[in-house]
Design a protein around this motif. Structure first.
Motif, PDB file in Angstrom:
ATOM      1  N   PRO A  79      18.994  10.184   6.601  1.00  0.00           N
ATOM      2  CA  PRO A  79      20.106  11.103   6.830  1.00  0.00           C
ATOM      3  C   PRO A  79      21.442  10.523   6.355  1.00  0.00           C
ATOM      4  N   THR A  87       9.133  10.236  19.586  1.00  0.00           N
ATOM      5  CA  THR A  87       9.666   8.904  19.311  1.00  0.00           C
ATOM      6  C   THR A  87       8.613   8.088  18.565  1.00  0.00           C
ATOM      7  N   ARG A 134      17.310  11.054  19.156  1.00  0.00           N
ATOM      8  CA  ARG A 134      17.173  12.487  18.895  1.00  0.00           C
ATOM      9  C   ARG A 134      17.184  12.773  17.396  1.00  0.00           C
ATOM     10  N   LEU A 135      18.097  12.110  16.669  1.00  0.00           N
ATOM     11  CA  LEU A 135      18.128  12.302  15.225  1.00  0.00           C
ATOM     12  C   LEU A 135      16.850  11.774  14.586  1.00  0.00           C
ATOM     13  N   TRP A 136      16.352  10.658  15.075  1.00  0.00           N
ATOM     14  CA  TRP A 136      15.089  10.132  14.549  1.00  0.00           C
ATOM     15  C   TRP A 136      13.971  11.145  14.717  1.00  0.00           C
ATOM     16  N   ASP A 137      13.902  11.788  15.876  1.00  0.00           N
ATOM     17  CA  ASP A 137      12.863  12.794  16.098  1.00  0.00           C
ATOM     18  C   ASP A 137      12.957  13.919  15.076  1.00  0.00           C
ATOM     19  N   LEU A 138      14.190  14.319  14.755  1.00  0.00           N
ATOM     20  CA  LEU A 138      14.373  15.387  13.773  1.00  0.00           C
ATOM     21  C   LEU A 138      13.946  14.928  12.381  1.00  0.00           C
ATOM     22  N   VAL A 139      14.374  13.722  11.999  1.00  0.00           N
ATOM     23  CA  VAL A 139      14.022  13.202  10.673  1.00  0.00           C
ATOM     24  C   VAL A 139      12.522  12.959  10.583  1.00  0.00           C
ATOM     25  N   ARG A 140      11.976  12.357  11.612  1.00  0.00           N
ATOM     26  CA  ARG A 140      10.532  12.070  11.633  1.00  0.00           C
ATOM     27  C   ARG A 140       9.718  13.350  11.517  1.00  0.00           C
ATOM     28  N   GLY A 141      10.228  14.425  12.108  1.00  0.00           N
ATOM     29  CA  GLY A 141       9.525  15.703  12.068  1.00  0.00           C
ATOM     30  C   GLY A 141       9.469  16.323  10.688  1.00  0.00           C
ATOM     31  N   TRP A 142      10.343  15.874   9.781  1.00  0.00           N
ATOM     32  CA  TRP A 142      10.348  16.412   8.426  1.00  0.00           C
ATOM     33  C   TRP A 142       8.985  16.211   7.750  1.00  0.00           C
ATOM     34  N   GLU A 158      21.384   9.836  21.255  1.00  0.00           N
ATOM     35  CA  GLU A 158      21.614  10.648  20.056  1.00  0.00           C
ATOM     36  C   GLU A 158      20.895  10.055  18.843  1.00  0.00           C
TER      37      GLU A 158
END
Length: 227
Positions: free
Chosen positions: A164, A2, A177-185, A174
Motif C-alpha cells: 500500500p 491476521t 486492519r490494513l494488513w487484513d485488507l491487503v492480505r485479502g487482495w 490500524e
C-alpha cells in the motif's frame, strides 16, 4: 484475517523511495503484532526508470540506490534481521532526518552508528557478487511479478501487489486492519488496481510528510512523489 504463525512475505524496496520507507514502517508493525516473517528484497528505481542511452546504475562508480543496495546485500548474508535494521536506520536518517545517506561518507557514518565497520561499504562495492544479488532480486521482481515500482509485496500464495502507498504509516490496530485488507487482495487474483485520486489537500499532506526527503535528495524523479 491476521497473519498465520509462519506466514512469510517478500518486501521489495529501493532505499531512496519515500513511499517504500513508509510502507516498511507499517509492515514492521504488522510483523511485531502478528508474527509475520519478512524477507527483504531489492528493486532498482534507477534501472526501471532508466532512459535509453543512459548508463545502467551498475555502470557508474556510485549510484544512489544501487550502490546502497549492494551494501544491503552484503549485510543480508548475516540474516534478514541485519538488513532490516540497516534499512530502518537508513530510512529514518534519510527520509525523516534529511541526512544524505546516498553519499558514501554519510553512509559510512551510518554503518558505524549501527556497529558495523564503515569499510563494509568498500567491501560491498569491491565484491561483484553483491551486484549479482541485487540484480537477481530486481530481475525476479520484474520477470516473475511484472513489478514496476516499490513498495512491491509478494503475499502468501505468491500473489504480488504494489503498495500500500500510504503516509504516515499506520500503527497499532490500524496497521493490522490494513494488513487484513491487503492480505485479502490475494482472494481476487484478477483485481488489478484500486486507486484513490489525490486532491490538492492530499498533495499538500504528502509534500509535508516527505519534506526531509525532498530537501535532501540530489536527483530528479520520473514520478514526482507528490503527484
Amino acid at each position: 484475517m491476521t497473519a498465520g504463525p509462519h506466514e512469510q512475505i517478500d518486501f521489495y524496496f529501493d532505499p531512496m523511495c519515500p513511499w517504500a520507507f513508509q510502507t516498511s514502517l507499517w509492515i514492521r508493525e504488522v510483523r511485531d503484532r502478528t508474527g509475520l516473517e519478512i524477507s527483504w528484497r531489492f528493486f532498482s528505481l534507477e534501472e526501471i526508470n532508466r532512459v535509453e542511452g543512459k548508463k545502467h546504475p551498475w555502470e557508474r562508480e556510485w549510484s544512489f540506490g544501487w550502490s546502497q543496495m549492494r551494501i544491503g546485500a552484503l549485510l543480508r548474508r548475516d540474516g534478514h534481521d541485519v538488513v532490516d535494521r540497516w534499512y530502518e536506520a537508513l530510512g529514518r536518517a534519510f527520509h525523516l532526518q534529511g541526512r544524505k545517506t546516498h553519499t558514501p561518507d554519510v553512509h559510512r557514518e551510518l554503518l558505524a552508528e549501527l556497529g558495523h565497520d564503515p569499510e563494509v561499504l568498500d567491501r560491498a562495492l569491491a565484491d561483484v557478487s553483491t551486484h549479482d544479488e541485487v540484480r537477481a532480486d530486481h530481475d525476479r521482481a520484474v520477470g516473475t511479478y511484472a513489478a514496476y515500482g516499490v513498495p512491491t509485496i509478494v503475499l502468501p500464495g505468491d500473489h504480488a501487489v504494489f503498495g500500500p502507498v500510504i503516509t504516515p504509516a499506520p500503527t497499532g490496530d490500524e496497521a493490522v486492519r490494513l494488513w487484513d485488507l491487503v492480505r485479502g487482495w490475494a482472494d481476487f487474483p484478477h483485481l488489478f488496481e484500486l486507486t484513490h485520486p489525490k486532491t490538492q489537500d492530499d498533495r499538500r499532506h504528502i509534500a509535508e510528510s516527505f519534506d526531509p526527503y525532498l530537501r535532501s535528495r540530489d536527483w530528479r524523479t520520473v514520478a514526482n512523489p507528490v503527484s
